[in-house]
Design a protein around this motif. Structure first.
Motif, PDB file in Angstrom:
ATOM      1  N   TRP A  89       0.831  -1.204   0.000  1.00  0.00           N
ATOM      2  CA  TRP A  89       0.000   0.000   0.000  1.00  0.00           C
ATOM      3  C   TRP A  89       0.873   1.265   0.000  1.00  0.00           C
ATOM      4  O   TRP A  89       0.543   2.258  -0.655  1.00  0.00           O
ATOM      5  CB  TRP A  89      -0.932   0.016   1.209  1.00  0.00           C
ATOM      6  N   SER A  90       1.969   1.232   0.735  1.00  0.00           N
ATOM      7  CA  SER A  90       2.889   2.384   0.754  1.00  0.00           C
ATOM      8  C   SER A  90       3.472   2.614  -0.633  1.00  0.00           C
ATOM      9  O   SER A  90       3.575   3.755  -1.105  1.00  0.00           O
ATOM     10  CB  SER A  90       4.026   2.139   1.760  1.00  0.00           C
ATOM     11  N   TRP A  91       3.860   1.549  -1.291  1.00  0.00           N
ATOM     12  CA  TRP A  91       4.395   1.619  -2.657  1.00  0.00           C
ATOM     13  C   TRP A  91       3.330   2.170  -3.605  1.00  0.00           C
ATOM     14  O   TRP A  91       3.613   2.985  -4.487  1.00  0.00           O
ATOM     15  CB  TRP A  91       4.854   0.228  -3.072  1.00  0.00           C
ATOM     16  N   PHE A  92       2.108   1.716  -3.393  1.00  0.00           N
ATOM     17  CA  PHE A  92       0.959   2.162  -4.188  1.00  0.00           C
ATOM     18  C   PHE A  92       0.795   3.681  -4.088  1.00  0.00           C
ATOM     19  O   PHE A  92       0.760   4.384  -5.103  1.00  0.00           O
ATOM     20  CB  PHE A  92      -0.299   1.448  -3.679  1.00  0.00           C
ATOM     21  N   PHE A  93       0.701   4.179  -2.850  1.00  0.00           N
ATOM     22  CA  PHE A  93       0.471   5.616  -2.674  1.00  0.00           C
ATOM     23  C   PHE A  93       1.673   6.434  -3.113  1.00  0.00           C
ATOM     24  O   PHE A  93       1.509   7.544  -3.636  1.00  0.00           O
ATOM     25  CB  PHE A  93       0.106   5.921  -1.212  1.00  0.00           C
ATOM     26  N   PHE A  94       2.870   5.915  -2.935  1.00  0.00           N
ATOM     27  CA  PHE A  94       4.055   6.651  -3.374  1.00  0.00           C
ATOM     28  C   PHE A  94       3.999   6.908  -4.872  1.00  0.00           C
ATOM     29  O   PHE A  94       4.207   8.040  -5.334  1.00  0.00           O
ATOM     30  CB  PHE A  94       5.337   5.884  -3.024  1.00  0.00           C
ATOM     31  N   TRP A  95       3.723   5.874  -5.666  1.00  0.00           N
ATOM     32  CA  TRP A  95       3.716   6.039  -7.113  1.00  0.00           C
ATOM     33  C   TRP A  95       2.566   6.904  -7.601  1.00  0.00           C
ATOM     34  O   TRP A  95       2.718   7.682  -8.552  1.00  0.00           O
ATOM     35  CB  TRP A  95       3.708   4.676  -7.802  1.00  0.00           C
ATOM     36  N   VAL A  96       1.419   6.802  -6.938  1.00  0.00           N
ATOM     37  CA  VAL A  96       0.296   7.667  -7.314  1.00  0.00           C
ATOM     38  C   VAL A  96       0.627   9.122  -6.994  1.00  0.00           C
ATOM     39  O   VAL A  96       0.369  10.025  -7.807  1.00  0.00           O
ATOM     40  CB  VAL A  96      -1.000   7.241  -6.596  1.00  0.00           C
ATOM     41  N   PHE A  97       1.214   9.365  -5.819  1.00  0.00           N
ATOM     42  CA  PHE A  97       1.562  10.730  -5.421  1.00  0.00           C
ATOM     43  C   PHE A  97       2.656  11.312  -6.311  1.00  0.00           C
ATOM     44  O   PHE A  97       2.552  12.440  -6.783  1.00  0.00           O
ATOM     45  CB  PHE A  97       2.039  10.760  -3.968  1.00  0.00           C
ATOM     46  N   ILE A  98       3.718  10.563  -6.576  1.00  0.00           N
ATOM     47  CA  ILE A  98       4.880  11.129  -7.259  1.00  0.00           C
ATOM     48  C   ILE A  98       4.635  11.357  -8.747  1.00  0.00           C
ATOM     49  O   ILE A  98       5.214  12.269  -9.353  1.00  0.00           O
ATOM     50  CB  ILE A  98       6.137  10.237  -7.040  1.00  0.00           C
ATOM     51  N   THR A  99       3.767  10.543  -9.368  1.00  0.00           N
ATOM     52  CA  THR A  99       3.502  10.759 -10.795  1.00  0.00           C
ATOM     53  C   THR A  99       2.675  12.021 -11.028  1.00  0.00           C
ATOM     54  O   THR A  99       2.729  12.603 -12.117  1.00  0.00           O
ATOM     55  CB  THR A  99       2.777   9.544 -11.409  1.00  0.00           C
ATOM     56  N   HIS A 100       1.936  12.455 -10.007  1.00  0.00           N
ATOM     57  CA  HIS A 100       1.152  13.691 -10.125  1.00  0.00           C
ATOM     58  C   HIS A 100       2.065  14.899 -10.383  1.00  0.00           C
ATOM     59  O   HIS A 100       1.897  15.598 -11.394  1.00  0.00           O
ATOM     60  CB  HIS A 100       0.313  13.878  -8.854  1.00  0.00           C
ATOM     61  N   PRO A 101       3.045  15.183  -9.510  1.00  0.00           N
ATOM     62  CA  PRO A 101       3.913  16.342  -9.774  1.00  0.00           C
ATOM     63  C   PRO A 101       4.842  16.154 -10.965  1.00  0.00           C
ATOM     64  O   PRO A 101       5.236  17.136 -11.599  1.00  0.00           O
ATOM     65  CB  PRO A 101       4.714  16.485  -8.469  1.00  0.00           C
ATOM     66  N   ILE A 102       5.195  14.901 -11.273  1.00  0.00           N
ATOM     67  CA  ILE A 102       6.036  14.685 -12.453  1.00  0.00           C
ATOM     68  C   ILE A 102       5.286  15.119 -13.706  1.00  0.00           C
ATOM     69  O   ILE A 102       5.853  15.762 -14.602  1.00  0.00           O
ATOM     70  CB  ILE A 102       6.468  13.203 -12.548  1.00  0.00           C
ATOM     71  N   LEU A 103       4.000  14.794 -13.784  1.00  0.00           N
ATOM     72  CA  LEU A 103       3.192  15.245 -14.922  1.00  0.00           C
ATOM     73  C   LEU A 103       3.035  16.763 -14.900  1.00  0.00           C
ATOM     74  O   LEU A 103       3.192  17.430 -15.929  1.00  0.00           O
ATOM     75  CB  LEU A 103       1.820  14.573 -14.895  1.00  0.00           C
ATOM     76  N   ASP A 104       2.757  17.325 -13.725  1.00  0.00           N
ATOM     77  CA  ASP A 104       2.600  18.784 -13.612  1.00  0.00           C
ATOM     78  C   ASP A 104       3.876  19.533 -13.978  1.00  0.00           C
ATOM     79  O   ASP A 104       3.823  20.696 -14.385  1.00  0.00           O
ATOM     80  CB  ASP A 104       2.187  19.162 -12.184  1.00  0.00           C
ATOM     81  N   ALA A 105       5.015  18.884 -13.835  1.00  0.00           N
ATOM     82  CA  ALA A 105       6.291  19.539 -14.165  1.00  0.00           C
ATOM     83  C   ALA A 105       6.398  19.861 -15.650  1.00  0.00           C
ATOM     84  O   ALA A 105       7.218  20.679 -16.053  1.00  0.00           O
ATOM     85  CB  ALA A 105       7.463  18.647 -13.743  1.00  0.00           C
ATOM     86  N   HIS A 106       5.559  19.234 -16.460  1.00  0.00           N
ATOM     87  CA  HIS A 106       5.587  19.495 -17.902  1.00  0.00           C
ATOM     88  C   HIS A 106       4.778  20.740 -18.286  1.00  0.00           C
ATOM     89  O   HIS A 106       4.811  21.156 -19.439  1.00  0.00           O
ATOM     90  CB  HIS A 106       5.059  18.279 -18.665  1.00  0.00           C
ATOM     91  N   THR A 107       4.039  21.305 -17.336  1.00  0.00           N
ATOM     92  CA  THR A 107       3.213  22.480 -17.621  1.00  0.00           C
ATOM     93  C   THR A 107       4.007  23.766 -17.408  1.00  0.00           C
ATOM     94  O   THR A 107       5.141  23.742 -16.927  1.00  0.00           O
ATOM     95  CB  THR A 107       1.965  22.490 -16.729  1.00  0.00           C
TER      96      THR A 107
END
Length: 332
Positions: A89-107
């Motif tokens: 579950w920790s791995w799950f939330f980490f990847w969901v959380f971190i991909t959010h700002p990685i995508l936003d970094a392209h804006t």
């Protein structure tokens, strides 16, 4: 990116991590967790405009946030879910959380992925709403959701959605490079001396690109479509930084200049000063337009303190811009 896109991304990442174990709950939890970093907008109700802008896409969009809050959310979920593997579950939330700002970094706004370091990643390759990124991704996530959790098709559809969206994201860097070279060549051909150039996609697409160019006394704004047949034209906007006078030494003014990375102009209308953030352009493609996407009144009180008040946007400007975009995308 917009909320729908982050929901789709969160659902797809959640499915990739725990879909086999918990089925559609992986998509549900992923979709919900994918929007959590954007709760930083709550700060708008508690701090002044400048502080809220500084905080936006800061801590909640950082690697630190992902590391700290992933196990916390995992612990909470395992209190009531049948699947109790807190590490997964920790791995799950980490990847969901971190991909959010990685995508936003392209804006254009970017993210402070490495908070507390004052570094904002902003690749400026995709607009916050891009149907070509979101819609195909959404279709494959829905197709995956309709399959049984043990189905090979479910994994395949979800993987295809992730691959297509990621490839499109990579392709935007190619588009940006092509557009950048076009602006650079046009400046050289027109013998325009400049110090900096910044490019970004126009709203809802990656065919029409915009550029801000800094010269000695003004900023130039220009647009280029891949379907253009005529030379690029540059519209000047005087910096007018001198209009700030002694206010240039004010802490809030300095902070605002830092937020906009120096890409700003000052206008004065009826004795009222306005701060225009050039990074996001205007709500019009017509020459000499003055309706900047982010424009702030600079208000001073009797004690000399300063507040920034965002100028409200006219809904009619938005509708007009969409029409102008469609015409401009087709070429000049």
């Amino acid at each position: 990116m917009d909320s729908l896109t982050q929901i789709v991304l969160g659902a797809a990442v959640g499915e990739a991590v725990l879909g086999k174990k918990i089925g559609n709950k992986a998509m549900l939890y992923g979709a919900i967790a994918g929007t959590i970093p954007d709760l930083d907008i709550i700060s708008n109700y508690f701090v002044d405009t400048v502080s809220a802008l500084k905080f936006h896409r800061g801590f909640t969009h950082s690697l630190v946030f992902s590391i700290i809050f992933s196990p916390i959310l995992a612990w909470i979920v395992t209190r009531y879910e049948k699947y109790k593997n807190i590490k997964q579950w920790s791995w799950f939330f980490f990847w969901v959380f971190i991909t959010h700002p990685i995508l936003d970094a392209h804006t254009t706004w970017g993210t402070q992925l490495f908070w507390p370091l004052d570094i904002r990643l902003a690749f400026k390759t995709i607009f916050v709403i891009d149907p070509l990124y979101t819609l195909p991704f959404l279709v494959f996530v829905i197709m995956a959701m309709l399959q049984h959790r043990s189905s090979n098709k479910r994994q395949l559809y979800n993987r295809i959605g992730l691959i297509i969206s990621s490839c499109y994201l990579l392709l935007t860097f190619v588009f940006k490079f092509i557009a950048y070279k076009q602006f650079e060549n046009a400046l050289e051909n027109q013998k325009i001396e400049y110090t900096k150039i910044q490019t970004r996609p126009s709203p809802f697409n990656t065919i029409l690109w915009s550029a801000n160019i800094e010269t000695k006394d003004s900023f130039l704004i220009a647009h280029y479509s891949f379907f253009d047949s005529k030379p690029i034209s540059f519209q000047p906007y005087p910096k007018n930084h001198h209009l700030l006078g002694d206010l240039i030494n004010n802490k809030k003014i300095k902070k605002m200049i830092g937020i906009s990375k120096g890409w700003y102009t000052i206008t004065k209308i009826d004795n009222q000063l306005y701060y225009n953030d050039l990074r996001f352009g205007l709500l019009s493609l017509t020459p000499e337009a003055q309706n900047f996407v982010f424009q702030y009144k600079i208000n001073t009180n009797a004690t000399g303190s300063i507040t920034f008040e965002e100028v409200a946007k006219d809904a009619l400007d938005g509708k007009k811009l969409i029409s102008e975009l469609w015409q401009r995308i087709k070429g000049n």
